[in-house]
Design a protein around this motif. Structure first.
Motif, PDB file in Angstrom:
ATOM      1  N   GLN A   1      29.873  17.113  16.533  1.00 28.65           N
ATOM      2  CA  GLN A   1      29.741  15.799  15.903  1.00 28.65           C
ATOM      3  C   GLN A   1      28.272  15.372  15.830  1.00 28.65           C
ATOM      4  OE1 GLN A   1      31.898  16.514  18.446  1.00 28.65           O
ATOM      5  NE2 GLN A   1      33.722  16.670  17.123  1.00 28.65           N
TER       6      GLN A   1
ATOM      7  N   ALA B   1      33.643  20.265   8.478  1.00 32.97           N
ATOM      8  CA  ALA B   1      33.352  18.855   8.207  1.00 32.97           C
ATOM      9  C   ALA B   1      32.108  18.702   7.341  1.00 32.97           C
ATOM     10  CB  ALA B   1      33.181  18.096   9.517  1.00 32.97           C
TER      11      ALA B   1
ATOM     12  N   ASP C   1      32.977  19.518   3.779  1.00 32.84           N
ATOM     13  CA  ASP C   1      33.738  18.403   3.223  1.00 32.84           C
ATOM     14  C   ASP C   1      32.808  17.237   2.889  1.00 32.84           C
ATOM     15  OD1 ASP C   1      36.386  17.523   2.456  1.00 32.84           O
ATOM     16  OD2 ASP C   1      36.209  16.025   4.048  1.00 32.84           O
ATOM     17  N   TYR C   2      31.811  17.009   3.734  1.00 32.98           N
ATOM     18  CA  TYR C   2      30.812  15.978   3.438  1.00 32.98           C
ATOM     19  C   TYR C   2      30.092  16.294   2.122  1.00 32.98           C
ATOM     20  CZ  TYR C   2      26.367  13.464   3.677  1.00 32.98           C
ATOM     21  OH  TYR C   2      25.265  12.687   3.378  1.00 32.98           O
TER      22      TYR C   2
END
Length: 271
Positions: A210, A243, A246-247
């Protein structure tokens, strides 16, 4: 006569450029058609890199980079292949129908040749990153040349000993971006493009996936385009990559796939 010769020369150059662009466009179209997911990020275009005109790229190390438009990115991965993580990176790229460039280290490539061939089979470009990843600026000149040569020969062998016909791209990245003028001159004399990077996730530092995602997206929101450096042996990067892709999709970024320009596409980074 001189005017006619110049016209002929321009015509020949235009035909040659058209042929290269046609091949690239055809490859891109074929890739788009083969993507099973209509909502995937995809690979928007193919960019042929010519070592003669662009011997060194990446703003981290050099004054110039690739001719990318706003919101265009090139995905690159260093230090592989690594069995625990490279397949996860490949799976994430395949899920989004994205192609990248992998700068492989010779020793792990020789230890995991099946992964080298898988990277190539899935349509990615393969360059090299020395034999064992030392700083070439901190070792003797002869040892630096040996690192370059051994890395190239090991990756080539891993790629071709299993029957793969995919050419090894004449692309090279220095470990830690640490070059010398002698090694830069050597690679340029061999027609090998040296890649730096424009931005990176700092994924060599301990952090969570993250945290890595926030670092790279914050930096990209400022840069808006560029050559992105990641490391496929890093577990945090493999976990973060879905992620991040996808961003890119949600924020309308377009992925550019690098290939060697003709005639480099027909020849390997040989010495």
């Amino acid at each position: 006569m001189i005017k006619m010769d110049r016209q002929k020369l321009r015509s020949m150059r235009a035909r040659a450029l058209g042929a290269v662009l046609a091949v690239a466009a055809g490859s891109a179209a074929a890739h788009a058609e083969s993507c099973p997911r209509k909502d995937a990020l995809g690979t928007s275009r193919i960019l042929a890199v010519d070592a003669a005109s662009t011997p060194r790229v990446g703003l981290k190390s050099f004054p110039q980079t690739l001719p990318l438009a706003d919101h265009e990115v090139v995905l690159t991965f260093d230090d592989g292949p690594w069995p625990a993580t490279t397949p996860k990176v490949l799976a994430a790229l395949a899920h989004q129908c994205v192609r990248a460039t992998f700068f492989l280290i010779g020793k792990p490539a020789s230890e995991h040749p099946e992964l080298v061939r898988r990277i190539a089979a899935e349509g990615h470009t393969i360059g090299t990153h020395t034999w064992t990843h030392p700083s070439l600026a901190r070792i003797k000149p002869g040892a630096a040349v040996e690192q370059i040569d051994h890395g190239i020969s090991a990756v080539r062998a891993a790629l071709h000993d299993g029957g793969s016909a995919t050419p090894l791209a004449p692309f090279f990245r220095f470990p830690g971006f640490e070059s010398t003028q002698a090694t830069l001159d050597l690679l340029q004399s061999r027609g090998i493009t040296v890649f730096g990077a424009d931005l990176w996730a700092s994924d060599w530092n301990p952090m969570t996936p993250q945290q890595e995602l926030k670092i790279i997206t914050d930096r990209l929101s400022v840069a808006r385009k560029g050559i992105i450096l990641l490391h496929d042996p890093k577990a945090r990067t493999a976990a973060m990559l879905p992620a991040f892709l996808d961003y890119l999709r949600q924020n309308h970024y377009r992925v550019v796939h690098l290939v060697p320009a003709a005639p480099g596409a027909k020849a390997e980074a040989a010495h």
